[in-house]
Design an enzyme around this catalytic site. Sequence first.
Site, PDB file in Angstrom:
ATOM      1  N   ASN A 230       0.821  -1.216   0.000  1.00  0.00           N
ATOM      2  CA  ASN A 230       0.000   0.000   0.000  1.00  0.00           C
ATOM      3  C   ASN A 230       0.858   1.270   0.000  1.00  0.00           C
ATOM      4  OD1 ASN A 230      -2.170  -1.475   2.513  1.00  0.00           O
ATOM      5  ND2 ASN A 230      -2.330  -1.621   0.300  1.00  0.00           N
ATOM      6  N   LEU A 231       2.082   1.161   0.543  1.00  0.00           N
ATOM      7  CA  LEU A 231       2.834   2.370   0.886  1.00  0.00           C
ATOM      8  C   LEU A 231       3.340   3.142  -0.332  1.00  0.00           C
ATOM      9  CD1 LEU A 231       4.856   1.062   3.970  1.00  0.00           C
ATOM     10  CD2 LEU A 231       2.613   2.153   3.909  1.00  0.00           C
ATOM     11  N   GLN A 232       3.329   2.518  -1.507  1.00  0.00           N
ATOM     12  CA  GLN A 232       3.754   3.176  -2.743  1.00  0.00           C
ATOM     13  C   GLN A 232       2.806   4.326  -3.103  1.00  0.00           C
ATOM     14  OE1 GLN A 232       1.373   2.245  -5.057  1.00  0.00           O
ATOM     15  NE2 GLN A 232       2.182   2.461  -7.125  1.00  0.00           N
TER      16      GLN A 232
ATOM     17  N   LYS B 262      -5.996   0.152   9.106  1.00  0.00           N
ATOM     18  CA  LYS B 262      -5.873   1.354   8.273  1.00  0.00           C
ATOM     19  C   LYS B 262      -6.663   2.520   8.850  1.00  0.00           C
ATOM     20  CE  LYS B 262      -5.028  -0.178   3.558  1.00  0.00           C
ATOM     21  NZ  LYS B 262      -5.524  -0.127   2.168  1.00  0.00           N
TER      22      LYS B 262
ATOM     23  N   ASP C  38     -12.428   1.109  -4.725  1.00  0.00           N
ATOM     24  CA  ASP C  38     -11.745   0.625  -5.928  1.00  0.00           C
ATOM     25  C   ASP C  38     -12.495  -0.519  -6.592  1.00  0.00           C
ATOM     26  OD1 ASP C  38     -11.421  -1.379  -4.131  1.00  0.00           O
ATOM     27  OD2 ASP C  38      -9.244  -1.515  -4.286  1.00  0.00           O
ATOM     28  N   ASN C  39     -13.772  -0.726  -6.225  1.00  0.00           N
ATOM     29  CA  ASN C  39     -14.499  -1.819  -6.891  1.00  0.00           C
ATOM     30  C   ASN C  39     -15.915  -1.358  -7.250  1.00  0.00           C
ATOM     31  OD1 ASN C  39     -16.576  -3.017  -4.801  1.00  0.00           O
ATOM     32  ND2 ASN C  39     -14.724  -2.497  -3.664  1.00  0.00           N
TER      33      ASN C  39
ATOM     34  N   CYS D 139      -7.536  -3.318  -8.809  1.00  0.00           N
ATOM     35  CA  CYS D 139      -6.462  -2.337  -8.703  1.00  0.00           C
ATOM     36  C   CYS D 139      -5.122  -3.046  -8.543  1.00  0.00           C
ATOM     37  CB  CYS D 139      -6.715  -1.411  -7.527  1.00  0.00           C
ATOM     38  SG  CYS D 139      -6.049   0.216  -7.778  1.00  0.00           S
TER      39      CYS D 139
ATOM     40  N   CYS E  85      -3.897 -17.928 -12.450  1.00  0.00           N
ATOM     41  CA  CYS E  85      -3.619 -16.497 -12.619  1.00  0.00           C
ATOM     42  C   CYS E  85      -3.209 -15.965 -11.251  1.00  0.00           C
ATOM     43  CB  CYS E  85      -4.834 -15.762 -13.179  1.00  0.00           C
ATOM     44  SG  CYS E  85      -6.284 -15.832 -12.111  1.00  0.00           S
TER      45      CYS E  85
END
Length: 399
Positions: free
Chosen positions: A79-81, A95, A139-140, A200, A357
């Site tokens: 997540n930190l990026q 979080k 994000d969904n 994502c 996958c």
Amino acid sequence: MSLPALVDPADELTIDEVRRYSRHLIIPDVGMTGQKRLKNAKVLVIGAGGLGSPALLYLAAAGVGTLGIAEFDEVDESNLQRQIIHTQSDIGRSKAVSAKESVLEANPYVNVVLHEERLDNDNVLQVFEGYDLIVDGTDNFATRYMVNDAAYFLKIPYVWGSIYRFDGQASVFWPHSGPDAPCYRCLYPEPPPPGMVPSCAEGGVLGVLCASIGSIQVNEAIKVLTGIGDPAVGKLVIYDALELEWRKLKVRKDPSCALCGDNPTVTGLIDYDAFCGAISDEAADAAVGSTISVTQLEHMLKERDEGTRDFVLVDVREPNEYEINQIPGSVLIPKGDFLNGSALEQLPSDKQIVMHCKSGVRSAETLAIVKGAGYTDAVHVGGGIVAWVNQIDPSQPAY
Ligand SMILES: [Zn+2]
């Protein structure tokens, strides 16, 4: 078109607050009244992730009096990026709690309310109730449609944003602000077909794109709360980071919209998972009885090494994902090659096909194609390489 301020001003600012917000106060359009409106405002941010991180920090710094944070996840290293509200020492922590601490470091005068639960039909109306405005950082698609519908039923405006690789979009959905104001369903009546949209995690996002779109969302939130400027109601803002290009398109209200149109068919919360379908019906059918576990795969690979079994293990992810980690002995044939038919020429006709996958969604889609082509004994690996790394080979990096 400017709209009246959403929030009434608070009675007063303290001396400390006047000092803190002086750069707002000396802008004539904001001024003392605008800052008092922000102080009185209650804003709910959904998700303390890519978009929620910059949104929460800037809403807090701007002096929004009450900030709700709806988030149930824990901080992960990946997540930190982009999720700059969390730091290295927060890995593994809640979080919501991590975000709250950062918000209070940015501005101790903010009242933070945590909603540490996954939003669903049973709680969403209750969580939204009482907020003036919502900033959607989900994000969904299932959650997006649920947020849109719940906000509509409660007549709460919301600022939407979405990010994918180098592309971002944002808008303000506030159908009750005027006869021409659209909702998210007017723009996107149907979710994209299942299997066509990578999550994502699968699609990737340039970290700094979150700041571009998250700050646009806060910009619009401040305009709606204080009644300044021309908020993006009925407008879609599109940002292309590679071309460094911003575009603004008009979004019209759809008179036949299922939610806010003349004859609505969505009159209450619906089954959003079914509506958005994480997996297509064909893929779900194909996977029944044809899904193996990573433990079974490990056993099969051992038998293949010993020469007592033969099959082809196909990794249907993208080449850049294959660079990160692999199941030993797999061959890479991306899902797109199955969709255009070229993959079938590469498969031997006399061997069993085993597909995997990242998490098992794309491989279920390709399983349906391969079975349809006559490979009746084809199987796919439930949980994909994520399960493989977790259960069989933790020495490989996860993503
Ligand atoms: Zn609509």
